[in-house]
Enzyme design. Structure first.
Site, PDB file in Angstrom:
ATOM      1  N   GLU A  57       8.898   5.836  -4.325  1.00  0.00           N
ATOM      2  CA  GLU A  57       8.788   4.400  -4.076  1.00  0.00           C
ATOM      3  C   GLU A  57       9.694   3.698  -5.088  1.00  0.00           C
ATOM      4  O   GLU A  57       9.620   3.968  -6.293  1.00  0.00           O
ATOM      5  CB  GLU A  57       7.346   3.917  -4.254  1.00  0.00           C
ATOM      6  CG  GLU A  57       6.380   4.466  -3.223  1.00  0.00           C
ATOM      7  CD  GLU A  57       4.944   4.046  -3.500  1.00  0.00           C
ATOM      8  OE1 GLU A  57       4.701   3.322  -4.495  1.00  0.00           O
ATOM      9  OE2 GLU A  57       4.063   4.449  -2.734  1.00  0.00           O
ATOM     10  N   ASP A  68       0.939  -6.948  -9.256  1.00  0.00           N
ATOM     11  CA  ASP A  68       1.344  -5.979 -10.271  1.00  0.00           C
ATOM     12  C   ASP A  68       0.742  -6.289 -11.630  1.00  0.00           C
ATOM     13  O   ASP A  68       0.605  -7.448 -12.018  1.00  0.00           O
ATOM     14  CB  ASP A  68       2.875  -5.945 -10.397  1.00  0.00           C
ATOM     15  CG  ASP A  68       3.536  -5.383  -9.160  1.00  0.00           C
ATOM     16  OD1 ASP A  68       2.950  -4.467  -8.572  1.00  0.00           O
ATOM     17  OD2 ASP A  68       4.612  -5.860  -8.779  1.00  0.00           O
TER      18      ASP A  68
END
Length: 282
Positions: A57, A68
Site C-alpha cells: 500500500e 491517520d
C-alpha cells in the site's frame, strides 16, 4: 449468502490465489509516497518485495488526513514538504514497475487529491503506471459513482474498509462493489491507535467470511512479528503501516534527512514481520 467475488484477473487476485495455494497469509505493507524524500521512498518501495512484502500500500500524501494517527500524518507532511504530489506518486509507481511486474500495489488515501487531479485522468494515468487497487477512506458506498465504479470499469480494484462497528445490516452495501480484498480495520479510531485481541480478530474474520469470499486482510495496531503472526493465523493478510512509518522516522537525522542506514534498517524490520507471517501456520 456471501457476496461473490468480482471476477477479475488482477495482480491482487493472482497474489492472493498464490498465497492460498501456499497455505499462508500475506504481508501487506504501507509506506507514504515521498517520505522522507522521493529517492528514499523509491528505494524503500523497490526493496519491499525482497524483504517479504506480498502486497504494497502506497499512501497518497494529503494535508488533512483525518483517519491517520500521528506517525502517518507526520510522514505525509514530510513528503509534502519535500515536493510530494500526485504526479510524483505515480512516478514512484512507474519506477517500481520497471523492476517488478508481479507485486500488487494499492494507492491509499483520500478523495481530494484524486478529485483535484481529475478522476478520469487519474484512473487512466494510475492504470498506465501500474496501480492495481485503490483504498479511499473517505468515500462511502453511497458515493460509488464518484470513483469506485469508474475504477472498476478501468480495471482497478477498489478495496473497502470494514470496522468493528460495521454491522451485518451495513456489510452488504460496503461489500457490494469491493474487489481485490477486504481490509478489516481491527480497532476503531485513527491508525496506530492500539491493537485488537487475537480472539476479537478471529471472531471478526469469521463474521466477515459469512458475507464475502474475498480475501480478508487485517490491519491497525500490528507492530511486532508476533502480532503479525497472530493475525496471519486467521486472516488472509496482515497489514502493517504505522510501525513501518515510525521506523522510517527513527532513521532520520536531527534535520529530518535520511541517515545512511534508513533503507536497510526499515527493510530489515519488514523482514522480521514477513518471517512472523510466513511461520504463523507452521
Amino acid at each position: 449468502m456471501p457476496s461473490a467475488p468480482i471476477q477479475a484477473d488482477t495482480r491482487i487476485d493472482r497474489r492472493f490465489a498464490a498465497l492460498k495455494a501456499e497455505g499462508r497469509a500475506g504481508l501487506v505493507t504501507f509506506i507514504t509516497a515521498g517520505d522522507p524524500d522521493h529517492e528514499t521512498s523509491l528505494a524503500l518501495l523497490k526493496g519491499l518485495p525482497g524483504a517479504g512484502a506480498d502486497v504494497i500500500e502506497l499512501g497518497m500524501p494529503f494535508t488533512d488526513p483525518m483517519a491517520d494517527g500521528p506517525a502517518i500524518e507526520a510522514a505525509g507532511l514530510r513528503a509534502l514538504k519535500n515536493g510530494a504530489r500526485m504526479t510524483r506518486t505515480l512516478d514512484l509507481v512507474r519506477g517500481f514497475r520497471q523492476g517488478d511486474d508481479a507485486t500488487p500495489l494499492v494507492l491509499m488515501g483520500y478523495y481530494n487529491p484524486i478529485y483535484s487531479y481529475g478522476v478520469e485522468k487519474f484512473l487512466a494515468d494510475a492504470k498506465a503506471a501500474g496501480v492495481d487497487g485503490l483504498i479511499v477512506v473517505d468515500l462511502p458506498p453511497e458515493e460509488d459513482r464518484e470513483l469506485c465504479e469508474p475504477a472498476l470499469a478501468a480495471g482497478i480494484n477498489f478495496v473497502r474498509l470494514t470496522t468493528p462497528t460495521t454491522d451485518d445490516a451495513r456489510l452488504p452495501a460496503v461489500l457490494a462493489n469491493t474487489s481485490g480484498f477486504v481490509y478489516y480495520v481491527s480497532v476503531t479510531g485513527i491508525t496506530g491507535a492500539g491493537s485488537a485481541s487475537a480472539s476479537a480478530v478471529e471472531e471478526a474474520v469469521s463474521r466477515l467470511r459469512r458475507h464475502t469470499e474475498l480475501p480478508l486482510a487485517v490491519g491497525f495496531g500490528i507492530t511486532t512479528p508476533e502480532q503479525a503472526a497472530a493475525v496471519a493465523r486467521v486472516a488472509d493478510g496482515a497489514v502493517v503501516g504505522s510501525a513501518i512509518v515510525r521506523k522510517v522516522e527513527a532513521n532520520l537525522d536531527a534535520e529530518g534527512k535520511p541517515t545512511a542506514g534508513l533503507v536497510g534498517n526499515v527493510l530489515s524490520f519488514v523482514e522480521t514481520l514477513a518471517e512472523g507471517v510466513r511461520s504463523a501456520r507452521k
